[in-house]
Design a protein around this motif. Structure first.
Motif, PDB file in Angstrom:
ATOM      1  N   LEU A  11      69.069  51.438  13.133  1.00 11.45           N
ATOM      2  CA  LEU A  11      69.546  52.793  12.878  1.00 11.45           C
ATOM      3  C   LEU A  11      71.007  52.959  13.312  1.00 11.45           C
ATOM      4  CD1 LEU A  11      66.439  54.923  13.899  1.00 11.45           C
ATOM      5  CD2 LEU A  11      67.488  54.820  11.630  1.00 11.45           C
ATOM      6  N   LEU A  20      63.873  62.101  12.273  1.00 10.95           N
ATOM      7  CA  LEU A  20      63.411  60.805  11.780  1.00 10.95           C
ATOM      8  C   LEU A  20      62.864  60.001  12.950  1.00 10.95           C
ATOM      9  CD1 LEU A  20      66.357  58.389  11.569  1.00 10.95           C
ATOM     10  CD2 LEU A  20      66.872  60.825  11.602  1.00 10.95           C
ATOM     11  N   GLU A  73      62.098  55.220   9.629  1.00  5.93           N
ATOM     12  CA  GLU A  73      63.422  55.086   9.006  1.00  5.93           C
ATOM     13  C   GLU A  73      64.229  53.923   9.589  1.00  5.93           C
ATOM     14  OE1 GLU A  73      62.652  59.585   8.469  1.00  5.93           O
ATOM     15  OE2 GLU A  73      62.003  57.969   9.808  1.00  5.93           O
ATOM     16  N   PHE A  75      65.952  55.981   4.085  1.00 11.32           N
ATOM     17  CA  PHE A  75      66.925  56.688   4.925  1.00 11.32           C
ATOM     18  C   PHE A  75      68.345  56.465   4.430  1.00 11.32           C
ATOM     19  CE2 PHE A  75      69.248  57.092   9.125  1.00 11.32           C
ATOM     20  CZ  PHE A  75      69.222  58.483   9.116  1.00 11.32           C
TER      21      PHE A  75
END
Length: 298
Positions: free
Chosen positions: A23, A235, A240, A248
């Motif tokens: 992420l 999220l 994600e 995402f």
């Protein structure tokens, strides 16, 4: 300026180790801000299987492929396998998020314990669990947490009071449509809430013909129109940040094409006129696609 705050709940040991770094890379590549909220104690995800007796829980499990996203090992933590201590084992990963320029805060100490029990517990239990989370956060980061976002959107009045006692300027523990100041049953007000305003992917996938191919379009349709205070999207590092990363990425690109600036909760809050926020009660309510009740803006 159209603002959309990204609130990232990190629930598990695997999500911390695998989802969080991915992420960070995705957000950096899109020059997007976000707030990471960490589970800081033991991963007891396996104990969540007790929810199988709750209405709607097994339906959600079958829709969202829990085994696929979380993995068998994670689903055994706290039952057949000991739950790894996330804050102690992953302290370096947590600090790397801060060092990359992202806001960090508290999600919980023991995710399953908080989510399953806090609504029925008293102030002493609540304060004890929150103190454990704050102590661990301070050990990892060297300073107190600036914000809190409750596991599973589960809260009680004592938890709201504790956030106020901590001196937090804002928190994101609820679901709703716009920022507000929570009004407790005794008439006390607490620090402003920045509620999650959009449905999560696990609430949408498998319902109304939505799947991983078209769910991003469904979310983007909800953010197309202007709103006075923008949006907060929650999220999960386990979704994600892992198998739903392609979804995402489409959301990040789509929101930026819609003209949104993607920000942390801190930046989102800084753009608000706090004096104009309404005082509203928080009730237990249902959200489509999620089993049980949550803390919802009245």
């Amino acid at each position: 300026m159209r603002l959309l705050a990204l609130k990232i709940d990190v629930d598990t040991y695997r999500g911390t180790r695998e989802g969080v770094p991915q992420l960070v890379q995705m957000l950096q590549s899109h020059q997007a801000g976000a707030t990471f909220l960490f589970s800081l104690g033991p991963d007891h995800t396996g104990r969540a299987l007790r929810r199988a007796f709750r209405p709607g829980f097994m339906k959600k499990v079958s829709r969202t492929s829990v085994l696929e996203h979380y993995g068998l090992k994670t689903l055994l933590y706290g039952t057949l396998l000991p739950g790894p201590d996330i804050g102690r084992n992953c302290a370096g990963i947590l600090r790397s998020v801060r060092d990359a320029g992202f806001e960090t805060g508290i999600h919980t100490f023991d995710h399953v314990k908080w989510q399953d029990h806090v609504t029925g517990k008293d102030a002493a239990w609540t304060q004890r669990e929150m103190a454990r989370a704050m102590q661990r956060y301070t050990e990892v980061f060297g300073q107190p947490a600036p914000t809190h976002g409750a596991a599973g959107w589960q809260m009680n009045d004592a938890a709201f009071v504790q956030e106020q006692l901590w001196g937090m300027a804002y928190c994101s523990d609820t679901r709703g449509t716009h920022p507000f100041i929570p009004l407790l049953a005794n008439g006390q007000t607490c620090c402003p809430q920045l509620p999650t305003t959009l449905p999560t992917l696990d609430e949408l996938i498998g319902a109304d013909g939505l799947d991983t191919d078209n769910v991003a379009d469904a979310v983007l349709a909800l953010t197309q129109a202007d709103t006075p205070t923008g949006h907060v999207y929650t999220l999960h590092a386990e979704l994600e940040g892992m198998k739903l990363a392609p979804v995402f990425k489409r959301l990040l690109t789509g929101w930026q094409r819609q003209g949104y600036t993607l920000v942390s909760l801190a930046d989102y809050f800084a753009a608000l006129d706090v004096t104009a926020l309404p005082r509203l009660a928080v009730r237990q309510g249902e959200i489509a696609g999620r089993s049980g009740t949550l803390a919802v803006q009245a």
